[in-house]
Design an enzyme around this catalytic site. Sequence first.
Site, PDB file in Angstrom:
ATOM      1  N   SER A 253      36.745  36.202  30.263  1.00 64.75           N
ATOM      2  CA  SER A 253      36.878  36.444  28.830  1.00 64.75           C
ATOM      3  C   SER A 253      35.992  35.500  28.046  1.00 64.75           C
ATOM      4  O   SER A 253      35.473  34.520  28.561  1.00 64.75           O
ATOM      5  CB  SER A 253      38.325  36.241  28.406  1.00 64.75           C
ATOM      6  OG  SER A 253      38.598  34.865  28.385  1.00 64.75           O
ATOM      7  N   LYS A 254      35.865  35.823  26.761  1.00 61.57           N
ATOM      8  CA  LYS A 254      35.049  35.009  25.867  1.00 61.57           C
ATOM      9  C   LYS A 254      35.568  33.571  25.773  1.00 61.57           C
ATOM     10  O   LYS A 254      34.812  32.673  25.417  1.00 61.57           O
ATOM     11  CB  LYS A 254      35.087  35.609  24.452  1.00 61.57           C
ATOM     12  CG  LYS A 254      34.369  36.905  24.284  1.00 61.57           C
ATOM     13  CD  LYS A 254      32.877  36.781  24.404  1.00 61.57           C
ATOM     14  CE  LYS A 254      32.251  36.033  23.232  1.00 61.57           C
ATOM     15  NZ  LYS A 254      30.825  35.797  23.468  1.00 61.57           N
ATOM     16  N   ARG A 255      36.849  33.389  26.098  1.00 61.21           N
ATOM     17  CA  ARG A 255      37.435  32.064  25.953  1.00 61.21           C
ATOM     18  C   ARG A 255      36.637  30.996  26.692  1.00 61.21           C
ATOM     19  O   ARG A 255      36.497  29.878  26.245  1.00 61.21           O
ATOM     20  CB  ARG A 255      38.863  32.061  26.512  1.00 61.21           C
ATOM     21  CG  ARG A 255      39.938  32.191  25.491  1.00 61.21           C
ATOM     22  CD  ARG A 255      41.292  32.172  26.165  1.00 61.21           C
ATOM     23  NE  ARG A 255      41.367  33.151  27.243  1.00 61.21           N
ATOM     24  CZ  ARG A 255      41.580  32.843  28.509  1.00 61.21           C
ATOM     25  NH1 ARG A 255      41.729  31.599  28.876  1.00 61.21           N
ATOM     26  NH2 ARG A 255      41.639  33.794  29.433  1.00 61.21           N
ATOM     27  N   GLU A 263      23.644  35.262  25.364  1.00 58.57           N
ATOM     28  CA  GLU A 263      24.230  33.937  25.132  1.00 58.57           C
ATOM     29  C   GLU A 263      23.725  32.920  26.157  1.00 58.57           C
ATOM     30  O   GLU A 263      23.432  31.776  25.819  1.00 58.57           O
ATOM     31  CB  GLU A 263      25.758  34.011  25.203  1.00 58.57           C
ATOM     32  CG  GLU A 263      26.377  34.677  23.999  1.00 58.57           C
ATOM     33  CD  GLU A 263      27.856  34.975  24.214  1.00 58.57           C
ATOM     34  OE1 GLU A 263      28.632  34.728  23.299  1.00 58.57           O
ATOM     35  OE2 GLU A 263      28.233  35.468  25.302  1.00 58.57           O
TER      36      GLU A 263
END
Length: 490
Positions: A253-255, A263
């Site tokens: 996840s982006k977490r 990115e």
Amino acid sequence: MTDSVRVRFAPSPTGHLHVGGARTALFNWLFAKGAGGTYVLRIEDTDIARSTAESERAVLEDLAWLGLSWDEGPDVGGERGPYRQSERLDIYREHADRLVEEGKAFRCYCTDEELDGKRKRARAEERVPQYDGTCRNLTAEDEEALRREGRVPSVRLYGPTDDVTVSDLVRGDVEFGKEMMGDFIIMRSDGRPTYNFAVVVDDALMEITHVIRAEDHLPNTMRQIMVYEALGYDPPVFAHVSLIVDKDRSKLSKRRGATSVAEFREEGILPGALVNYLALLGWSHPEGRDVLARGELVESFSLERVSPSAAAFDEDKLLWINSHHIREEPLDTVVGLARPLVEAAGYDEPDDARFRGIVELVREGIDRLTDLPREIAFFYDGRYEVEEDARGPLSGDGAAALFGALAARLEGDDGPLEADGFTAILKGVGKEQGRKGRDLYMPVRAALTGRTHGPSLGSIAALLGRERVIARLFRAAAAVARPPGGNQSA
Ligand code: GLU
């Protein structure tokens, strides 16, 4: 069918290229390159609400940045195009019509509201919601009457009469019970194909020999095998690669930070390093090597060594691999990637040879390209600060005399300052001043760079050039003479 390997990467242009997609693209690319085969790029843009031209551009750009170039695709063309699903709608319609004519599929006139109602009822009664077969056996007259009501049909494939087996290179045989599938839609009433139908038509017509994709597509593959059978096309070889998960085994996840190729690029990861790291997510080198150049990956990659267990994303390992690539890839590659990055940070280095020299020197000590602006700062007047721990060596006993004597020696000569020449002069001056080792180098390093650590001092001096070295030594000497509390700034 062609004999040679043909594989495809088939992104849906609904966002950025993420690690999972990039890994799928890479495995296909490596497999094609290793087999001397063809790598096809197909854009799956039938979801008009979510697909955008901008996302397609971004995905193509990310793939190109990774160096995963394709032999056939929307921009380069090829004999089995078009390569955008939105441009193949007639082909899907013809195939669906054929299946209806052959009695393998049927037109379904149920409206979305009707189907929705039935699904809700099934759930309320704790049954698995499945198409109830309302339109399975309609006569031509029935259909005519339904059409007159203004209903527009979708097309459904008759559900399986037997269990379906997916033979998978990575997972072996995977069984799906026939009760898991009803009659499923292959063409929507608005004339668009469903994913499972379009993919099969395309993979068959594009003569794809191996479908390599993530494990979460397995249930789709079960449906796709039925479509192959109905159409009378041979299915390709399937290889379902395990999912990429977080270190704690949860969904990536982006977490945890960056998850998209763009990115990682912004974070200073080299394309060669990302490719190297992604290859290790689910595959391993026969000799257990971790740092691999692109050519080595092509040579050693095989589907046999793709593991069925989930691959955990490890940011530290990515950075470790990145630091190796920064040090070991051809200097030209690193310089080419570094240029725009340091220019964006406000550095303007008109001297190419000097810039190469600077990158060559500092690349030894960094693990991201984005560290470069900070690490090259001391090569540029006015761009760096004297670090706290450099203040001691700069103001120690006899430091000013050392700086002055060294500057005077350097002023006595002319011509370009060479690394070895500088080191010899430094040693000579050290002898006169009764200094050697740390005692000699540390103050001079602090005077020239504002730091107490870094690449070899001779090389730094050579890249700074005689004039700048002399100026910095004089400035350091003058700063020692200032009253305590005086601030030496670079
Ligand atoms: N468009 C599908 C996706 O992005 C492709 C899946 C496949 O490889 O068949 O997941």
